[in-house]
Design a protein around this motif. Sequence first.
Motif, PDB file in Angstrom:
ATOM      1  N   GLU A   9       0.834  -1.436  -0.079  1.00 22.25           N
ATOM      2  CA  GLU A   9       0.036   0.139   0.412  1.00 22.25           C
ATOM      3  C   GLU A   9       1.192   1.238  -0.288  1.00 22.25           C
ATOM      4  O   GLU A   9       1.528   1.085   1.114  1.00 22.25           O
ATOM      5  CB  GLU A   9      -0.836   0.231   1.177  1.00 22.25           C
ATOM      6  CG  GLU A   9      -2.033  -1.596   1.543  1.00 22.25           C
ATOM      7  CD  GLU A   9      -2.893  -1.142   1.969  1.00 22.25           C
ATOM      8  OE1 GLU A   9      -3.255  -0.055   3.090  1.00 22.25           O
ATOM      9  OE2 GLU A   9      -3.799  -2.174   2.584  1.00 22.25           O
ATOM     10  N   GLU A  11       0.686   4.079   0.855  1.00 27.78           N
ATOM     11  CA  GLU A  11       0.854   4.518   2.018  1.00 27.78           C
ATOM     12  C   GLU A  11       1.477   4.421   3.191  1.00 27.78           C
ATOM     13  O   GLU A  11       2.061   4.946   3.980  1.00 27.78           O
ATOM     14  CB  GLU A  11      -0.814   4.975   2.684  1.00 27.78           C
ATOM     15  CG  GLU A  11      -1.868   6.031   1.970  1.00 27.78           C
ATOM     16  CD  GLU A  11      -2.277   4.451   0.908  1.00 27.78           C
ATOM     17  OE1 GLU A  11      -2.512   3.265   0.990  1.00 27.78           O
ATOM     18  OE2 GLU A  11      -2.614   4.931  -0.456  1.00 27.78           O
ATOM     19  N   SER A  12       1.727   2.962   3.162  1.00 26.51           N
ATOM     20  CA  SER A  12       2.317   2.336   3.779  1.00 26.51           C
ATOM     21  C   SER A  12       3.678   2.578   3.190  1.00 26.51           C
ATOM     22  O   SER A  12       5.025   2.237   3.798  1.00 26.51           O
ATOM     23  CB  SER A  12       2.629   0.848   4.273  1.00 26.51           C
ATOM     24  OG  SER A  12       0.798   1.389   4.791  1.00 26.51           O
ATOM     25  N   TYR A  13       4.356   1.660   1.892  1.00 32.14           N
ATOM     26  CA  TYR A  13       5.344   1.868   1.929  1.00 32.14           C
ATOM     27  C   TYR A  13       5.251   1.977   0.017  1.00 32.14           C
ATOM     28  O   TYR A  13       4.897   1.009  -1.097  1.00 32.14           O
ATOM     29  CB  TYR A  13       6.308   0.906   1.926  1.00 32.14           C
ATOM     30  CG  TYR A  13       7.820   0.566   1.613  1.00 32.14           C
ATOM     31  CD1 TYR A  13       8.923   1.692   2.362  1.00 32.14           C
ATOM     32  CD2 TYR A  13       8.265  -0.037   0.041  1.00 32.14           C
ATOM     33  CE1 TYR A  13      10.167   1.545   2.108  1.00 32.14           C
ATOM     34  CE2 TYR A  13      10.131   0.635   0.125  1.00 32.14           C
ATOM     35  CZ  TYR A  13      10.549   0.990   0.864  1.00 32.14           C
ATOM     36  OH  TYR A  13      11.747   1.254   0.642  1.00 32.14           O
ATOM     37  N   ALA A  14       5.733   3.289  -0.670  1.00 30.22           N
ATOM     38  CA  ALA A  14       5.451   3.032  -2.032  1.00 30.22           C
ATOM     39  C   ALA A  14       7.077   3.554  -2.950  1.00 30.22           C
ATOM     40  O   ALA A  14       7.895   3.115  -2.184  1.00 30.22           O
ATOM     41  CB  ALA A  14       4.978   4.717  -1.536  1.00 30.22           C
ATOM     42  N   ASP A  17       9.377   5.762  -2.354  1.00 35.16           N
ATOM     43  CA  ASP A  17      10.218   5.037  -1.427  1.00 35.16           C
ATOM     44  C   ASP A  17      11.736   3.946  -1.424  1.00 35.16           C
ATOM     45  O   ASP A  17      12.136   4.972  -0.498  1.00 35.16           O
ATOM     46  CB  ASP A  17       9.662   4.657   0.163  1.00 35.16           C
ATOM     47  CG  ASP A  17       8.658   5.328   0.895  1.00 35.16           C
ATOM     48  OD1 ASP A  17       8.830   6.929   0.254  1.00 35.16           O
ATOM     49  OD2 ASP A  17       7.226   4.764   1.709  1.00 35.16           O
ATOM     50  N   HIS A  51       2.029  -1.127  -5.952  1.00 34.32           N
ATOM     51  CA  HIS A  51       0.367  -0.566  -5.294  1.00 34.32           C
ATOM     52  C   HIS A  51      -0.883  -0.921  -4.501  1.00 34.32           C
ATOM     53  O   HIS A  51      -1.471  -1.031  -6.086  1.00 34.32           O
ATOM     54  CB  HIS A  51       0.692   1.369  -5.938  1.00 34.32           C
ATOM     55  CG  HIS A  51       1.510   1.818  -6.038  1.00 34.32           C
ATOM     56  ND1 HIS A  51       2.160   3.373  -5.836  1.00 34.32           N
ATOM     57  CD2 HIS A  51       2.763   0.705  -5.406  1.00 34.32           C
ATOM     58  CE1 HIS A  51       2.968   3.672  -5.712  1.00 34.32           C
ATOM     59  NE2 HIS A  51       3.401   2.667  -4.867  1.00 34.32           N
ATOM     60  N   GLY A  53      -3.669  -0.872  -2.840  1.00 34.07           N
ATOM     61  CA  GLY A  53      -5.541   0.418  -2.062  1.00 34.07           C
ATOM     62  C   GLY A  53      -5.841   1.512  -3.236  1.00 34.07           C
ATOM     63  O   GLY A  53      -6.232   0.586  -4.435  1.00 34.07           O
ATOM     64  N   LYS A  54      -6.199   2.011  -3.340  1.00 34.56           N
ATOM     65  CA  LYS A  54      -5.782   2.633  -4.215  1.00 34.56           C
ATOM     66  C   LYS A  54      -5.478   3.273  -5.567  1.00 34.56           C
ATOM     67  O   LYS A  54      -6.938   2.854  -6.719  1.00 34.56           O
ATOM     68  CB  LYS A  54      -6.752   4.690  -3.887  1.00 34.56           C
ATOM     69  CG  LYS A  54      -7.097   4.967  -2.502  1.00 34.56           C
ATOM     70  CD  LYS A  54      -7.033   6.497  -2.153  1.00 34.56           C
ATOM     71  CE  LYS A  54      -7.961   6.720  -0.708  1.00 34.56           C
ATOM     72  NZ  LYS A  54      -7.623   8.033   0.097  1.00 34.56           N
ATOM     73  N   GLU A  55      -4.759   3.459  -5.693  1.00 34.45           N
ATOM     74  CA  GLU A  55      -3.498   3.024  -7.248  1.00 34.45           C
ATOM     75  C   GLU A  55      -3.736   1.830  -7.780  1.00 34.45           C
ATOM     76  O   GLU A  55      -4.424   2.268  -9.538  1.00 34.45           O
ATOM     77  CB  GLU A  55      -2.500   3.505  -7.054  1.00 34.45           C
ATOM     78  CG  GLU A  55      -1.466   3.766  -8.319  1.00 34.45           C
ATOM     79  CD  GLU A  55      -0.508   4.853  -7.901  1.00 34.45           C
ATOM     80  OE1 GLU A  55       0.283   3.933  -8.704  1.00 34.45           O
ATOM     81  OE2 GLU A  55      -0.044   4.401  -6.464  1.00 34.45           O
TER      82      GLU A  55
END
Length: 135
Positions: A9, A11-14, A17, A51, A53-55
């Motif tokens: 996700e 938001e956690s690790y992209a 990053d 990714h 989640g939303k993406e």
Amino acid sequence: MAYWLMKSEPESYAWADLLAEGTTEWTGVRNPAAALHLKAMAVGDRAFFYHSGKEKAVVGVMEIVRGARQDGDLPRWVSVAVAPVAAMPRPVTLAAIRAEPKLAGLEMLRQSRLSVSPVDAAQWAVMLALGAFDG
């Protein structure tokens, strides 16, 4: 060489990053099937960075730079080290993956909650083409 798909996700690790750090330890996988996939990875294997989640898109290609080692107190949980290879020139969305008949057998579609899954060589090539990836 084997191929994989690894979800995170953003938001956690992209992906950003990973690019900033250069390498990371892929930790925290607590699903037995996903842990078996981590244990099967070898240095030099490649993996898509997805990714979730939303993406919901493949955004990059990574290389496994260290094989499995214990992650936490229990030997059944492991982590691997990964490094970025390159971003996908065009992110490959979940909708695009589902729309491509050649990817119908992709493990991530069959077991959508699995955070680490194998990708066969033909599926890998199709995904690279969808993402306009040359390397």
